[in-house]
Design an enzyme around this catalytic site. Structure first.
Site, PDB file in Angstrom:
ATOM      1  N   CYS A  90      34.558  24.034  -2.210  1.00  0.00           N
ATOM      2  CA  CYS A  90      35.787  24.177  -2.989  1.00  0.00           C
ATOM      3  C   CYS A  90      37.044  24.155  -2.126  1.00  0.00           C
ATOM      4  CB  CYS A  90      35.743  25.465  -3.809  1.00  0.00           C
ATOM      5  SG  CYS A  90      34.386  25.511  -4.997  1.00  0.00           S
ATOM      6  N   HIS A 128      42.765  27.381  -5.505  1.00  0.00           N
ATOM      7  CA  HIS A 128      41.588  26.716  -6.047  1.00  0.00           C
ATOM      8  C   HIS A 128      41.230  27.353  -7.383  1.00  0.00           C
ATOM      9  CE1 HIS A 128      37.586  25.596  -6.961  1.00  0.00           C
ATOM     10  NE2 HIS A 128      37.061  26.735  -6.546  1.00  0.00           N
ATOM     11  N   ASN A 173      36.248  24.758 -13.414  1.00  0.00           N
ATOM     12  CA  ASN A 173      36.216  24.787 -11.948  1.00  0.00           C
ATOM     13  C   ASN A 173      35.689  23.446 -11.451  1.00  0.00           C
ATOM     14  OD1 ASN A 173      35.558  25.101  -9.241  1.00  0.00           O
ATOM     15  ND2 ASN A 173      34.681  27.136  -9.480  1.00  0.00           N
TER      16      ASN A 173
END
Length: 337
Positions: free
Chosen positions: A115, A257, A287
């Site tokens: 990520c 993020h 996500n």
């Protein structure tokens, strides 16, 4: 910074697969959960998943093309692609993406930083430009996390999504809108099991194709991931702003993020980011791992939300464990379409 050379964001783009999965839609309805449970714990209401046969590279090409259009179709010297879900274990996906974009036989490589991939890819592009090895770099973050998610695992199936975002960086000056001011990265390999796909690598090969589905899919220790993400994103954000002597109230945009809305809120609260400077889109897209930050950036460029030159901080944490932050002046660019 070599001889005053800086890398400047000159274009952004994104691409989301058309298939929308809401909290009350199959296959999420088969899980022991409700739409309200998902919303309250993640902030997500819907996410995008690819159809069978669509690859990470396919999404990357679309996002890369949009970013190049936004930048006015410059001559590109390098493509850096960050992903957790490459088209193949080998070879890398970036060379194929460069070829599909008609960029010729330029350098192209993949980065695997989960990520945090977009911050790592920006750091790599920045290094190539400031060392005068490249004049223009296309950075693409693309993920098809639905292809490595166990649909029966409530902890991951409701969270992870697919999408791609991209940015074009060119050589310029530190004072320009879009110029990267500083980068700070970190890692802690002792925490590699926070989020891991156990099977399929050299440590646990699956040459016979007999590994259990759970081992072939992404497994995440949710509570531990939450704690580590908050700690590391807060630390790296504070350290980078201290290095630049940026008061937190001077931030015009703070983009973390998009892992979980509660993580985003906690980090922003601990860092002290003003409410007006916090930006997110996790509610609509879920996500998307490394693609999440450039997806938000593209949304903000499209809506002309942030003024050119505004102090901007990007920060991320991902499995590995890896984390990073990038400080830049908000770019003065037009939407890709």
């Amino acid at each position: 910074m070599a001889s005053g050379v800086a890398s400047v964001v000159s274009g952004v783009g994104s691409f989301l697969p058309p298939r929308i999965i809401g909290n009350e839609d199959p296959p999420l309805t088969a899980l022991d959960t409700t739409g309200e449970w998902i919303r309250s714990r993640t902030g997500i209401e819907r996410r995008r998943w690819v159809e069978p046969g669509t690859s990470t590279g396919d999404l990357a090409v679309q996002a890369g093309r949009a970013a190049l259009r936004s930048a006015g179709y410059p001559v590109v010297d390098l493509v850096v692609l960050t992903t957790t879900t490459p088209d193949h274990p080998s070879p890398a996906t970036a060379p194929w993406v460069a070829a599909q974009l008609g960029l010729g036989t330029i350098a192209a490589f993949d980065i695997a930083a989960a990520c945090s991939g977009f911050t790592y890819a920006l750091a790599a592009a920045n290094a190539w430009i400031t060392s005068r090895q490249a004049q223009c770099v296309l950075v693409v973050a693309a993920e098809t996390l639905s292809t490595i998610t166990d649909p029966s695992d409530r902890g991951t199936a409701v969270v992870f999504a697919d999408g791609a975002g991209a940015a074009v960086l060119r050589s310029g000056h530190l004072e320009e809108p879009g110029a990267i001011q500083a980068v700070l990265l970190g890692s802690d390999g002792t925490q590699k099991n926070l989020a891991v796909v156990n099977s399929g690598g050299s440590r646990q090969p699956d040459t016979e194709g007999t590994a259990a589905r759970a081992d072939r899919c992404l497994q995440m220790r949710g509570p531990d991931m939450f704690a580590h993400a908050v700690r590391r994103m807060t630390e790296v954000s504070r350290l980078l702003m201290e290095r630049l002597e940026w008061p937190v109230e001077s931030l015009g945009a703070f983009i973390g993020h998009q892992a979980n809305q509660r993580i985003l809120d906690k980090v922003a609260d601990l860092v002290g980011v003003p409410a007006a400077s916090r930006f997110a889109n996790i509610r609509e897209v879920g996500n998307t791992s490394s693609a999440s930050i450039p997806l938000v950036m593209n949304d903000l460029v499209t809506a002309a939300t942030v003024p050119a030159g505004a102090r901007t901080l990007l920060t991320a944490f991902g499995g590995g464990a890896v984390w990073g932050a990038v400080a830049l002046n908000w770019p003065d660019i037009k939407p890709s379409s």
